[in-house]
Design an enzyme around this catalytic site. Sequence first.
Site: not given
Length: 276
Positions: A221, A255
């Site tokens: 991210k 995740r």
Amino acid sequence: MTINCKGNLIDLSAPKVMGILNLTPDSFYDGGKHKNEKDILNHVEHMLNAGATFIDAGAYSSRPNADDVSEAEELHRMIPIIDLILKHFPETILSIDTFRSRVAEKSIEAGASIINDISAGNLDKNMLPTVAKLKVPYIMMHMRGTPKTMQQQTNYGNLIKDIIFYFSERLAAAKALGIKDIIIDPGFGFAKTLEQNYTLLNNLELLKMIDKPLLAGVSRKSMIYKKLDITAQEALNGTSVLNTIALQKGAKILRVHDVKEAVECIKLIEALEVRS
């Protein structure tokens, strides 16, 4: 600390890995990468062989300012892929990344096991009743607004307290409907500035008071690649570092895009715990 996935009890006292399968053309990291059935099956097989307990399939990109996708298009992308995966890998525990109750219902009917909702039911009033009816595990994430508006909603009185209050309210609503197996996701990158993401990670252990399994999704991210002035494609090392910290602070599900490396993080943390 278990969840019931279609009759299979998954023990989350030991952390597990959730592999990401993006079925969107515009995801921030791997959008459009899996364009045909062969590529999708190869990717799923690779993640399962690397140690993924769950595969999380999403057909609606939730990156900031992502284009809207109609419910019909989301279903068109999702349902055939569920059928495809379960035909070739019938034991796969599929999580469906959607905030729409109809997509959730049709996906579970097609054989998926878990609903992963970025809005915790706030973007579809029928989501919580639908999950309650389906009797499946539910991942609820912290977010404000929508993917298009969330980055304009980062003003908090106290970030951690506000997140805990948010989950207390959403958990009460879910429990009132009889939803039992709930996982919380604090939503790294969703309605949070770069620095707020690190404040959240630094205080992640405080979310243990909610007494629900904690999912951490930091994989590749912007909180990593913007901080390091690199690209998402170069952010695997940073992902492993932050996954390790998340595990130390209580995360039970990672995740990730890169399953093998996340499994290695878990194994090394477990080795430390055995020695302590």
